[in-house]
Design an enzyme around this catalytic site. Structure first.
Site, PDB file in Angstrom:
ATOM      1  N   ASP A  25       0.856  -1.175   0.000  1.00  0.00           N
ATOM      2  CA  ASP A  25       0.000   0.000   0.000  1.00  0.00           C
ATOM      3  C   ASP A  25       0.898   1.231   0.000  1.00  0.00           C
ATOM      4  O   ASP A  25       1.949   1.239   0.644  1.00  0.00           O
ATOM      5  CB  ASP A  25      -0.919   0.028   1.228  1.00  0.00           C
ATOM      6  CG  ASP A  25      -1.907   1.185   1.162  1.00  0.00           C
ATOM      7  OD1 ASP A  25      -2.746   1.204   0.240  1.00  0.00           O
ATOM      8  OD2 ASP A  25      -1.830   2.084   2.021  1.00  0.00           O
ATOM      9  N   GLU A  27       0.877   5.616   0.269  1.00  0.00           N
ATOM     10  CA  GLU A  27       0.188   6.881   0.494  1.00  0.00           C
ATOM     11  C   GLU A  27       0.853   7.880  -0.443  1.00  0.00           C
ATOM     12  O   GLU A  27       2.076   7.848  -0.620  1.00  0.00           O
ATOM     13  CB  GLU A  27       0.279   7.322   1.949  1.00  0.00           C
ATOM     14  CG  GLU A  27      -0.365   6.357   2.937  1.00  0.00           C
ATOM     15  CD  GLU A  27      -1.819   6.020   2.657  1.00  0.00           C
ATOM     16  OE1 GLU A  27      -2.560   6.883   2.109  1.00  0.00           O
ATOM     17  OE2 GLU A  27      -2.236   4.888   2.964  1.00  0.00           O
ATOM     18  N   HIS A 164      -5.684   4.793   6.279  1.00  0.00           N
ATOM     19  CA  HIS A 164      -4.913   5.693   5.410  1.00  0.00           C
ATOM     20  C   HIS A 164      -3.471   5.869   5.874  1.00  0.00           C
ATOM     21  O   HIS A 164      -2.847   6.883   5.561  1.00  0.00           O
ATOM     22  CB  HIS A 164      -5.607   7.046   5.225  1.00  0.00           C
ATOM     23  CG  HIS A 164      -6.927   6.915   4.549  1.00  0.00           C
ATOM     24  ND1 HIS A 164      -7.061   6.488   3.244  1.00  0.00           N
ATOM     25  CD2 HIS A 164      -8.171   7.145   4.996  1.00  0.00           C
ATOM     26  CE1 HIS A 164      -8.349   6.470   2.929  1.00  0.00           C
ATOM     27  NE2 HIS A 164      -9.035   6.858   3.971  1.00  0.00           N
ATOM     28  N   ASP A 169      -3.086  -0.230   6.633  1.00  0.00           N
ATOM     29  CA  ASP A 169      -3.966  -0.675   5.550  1.00  0.00           C
ATOM     30  C   ASP A 169      -3.492  -2.002   4.970  1.00  0.00           C
ATOM     31  O   ASP A 169      -4.313  -2.842   4.572  1.00  0.00           O
ATOM     32  CB  ASP A 169      -4.054   0.389   4.452  1.00  0.00           C
ATOM     33  CG  ASP A 169      -4.930   1.576   4.847  1.00  0.00           C
ATOM     34  OD1 ASP A 169      -5.586   1.532   5.907  1.00  0.00           O
ATOM     35  OD2 ASP A 169      -4.963   2.560   4.071  1.00  0.00           O
TER      36      ASP A 169
END
Length: 191
Positions: A25, A27, A164, A169
């Site tokens: 994941d 960001e 987030h 996540d």
């Protein structure tokens, strides 16, 4: 002829449940892989349904993080001030991920960023095959209206304390993938 470079072929989407995989994941500072930057990298290696290693690293972007992204992710300019830039962070992350199957929730978003930034930084693409928990959820639960990670979290009775944030996540996505694996096994459902 366009000056735009074309990224190498993408990996293929797998509708199934691999034994060994890496959930990832990212960001980012926005939605466009061409115009926005990666500010956090998270991943976890899963072997035989168990997390064996995790990876989490903040990345310093070239421009300040806007307040909306800070509010959404909790990642501030102060937090990334001493973080490595993507040129230093990405090679280590890709080494951790390796060339096996990756998984993620709406992972096409993350893969798009990895393809663009791998091309920019390393001159190569990102071509791992992948499993997308959002696609699996849509296939297994077509009666459900929403398939966001927070929807799966609620539907499956799971907990994500820091939504987030990349590693949080990632761990929730693993829980979702393994829940759907068990759900299919208990009902003899084949994809």
């Amino acid at each position: 002829m366009s000056n735009k470079q074309h990224a190498p072929e993408a990996g293929r989407c797998i509708m199934g449940f691999p034994e060994d995989y890496v959930v990832l994941d990212l960001e980012t500072t926005g939605l466009s892989a061409d115009r926005c930057e990666i500010i956090e990298l998270g991943a976890a290696k899963v072997r035989g349904h168990e997390v064996t290693r995790t990876y989490s690293l903040l990345v310093r972007p070239s421009a300040p993080i806007n307040p909306f992204i800070t509010q959404l992710t909790g990642i501030s300019n102060y937090m990334v001030a001493d973080a490595p830039p993507i040129e230093r962070a990405l090679p280590d992350f890709l080494d951790f991920v390796g060339d096996g199957i990756v998984a993620g929730h709406n992972v096409a978003f993350d893969i798009r960023f990895l393809r663009v930034w791998s091309q920019r930084v390393l001159g190569c693409g990102f071509t791992n095959d992948y499993v997308d928990t959002m696609r699996l959820s849509r296939r297994l639960f077509p009666q459900e209206r929403h398939h966001r990670l927070c929807d799966l979290e609620e539907r499956f009775g799971l907990k994500n304390r820091r939504a987030h944030r990349a590693l949080s996540d990632v761990l929730l996505t693993i829980d979702c993938l393994e829940y759907m694996r068990r759900w299919c096994g208990e009902r003899d459902v084949h994809l």
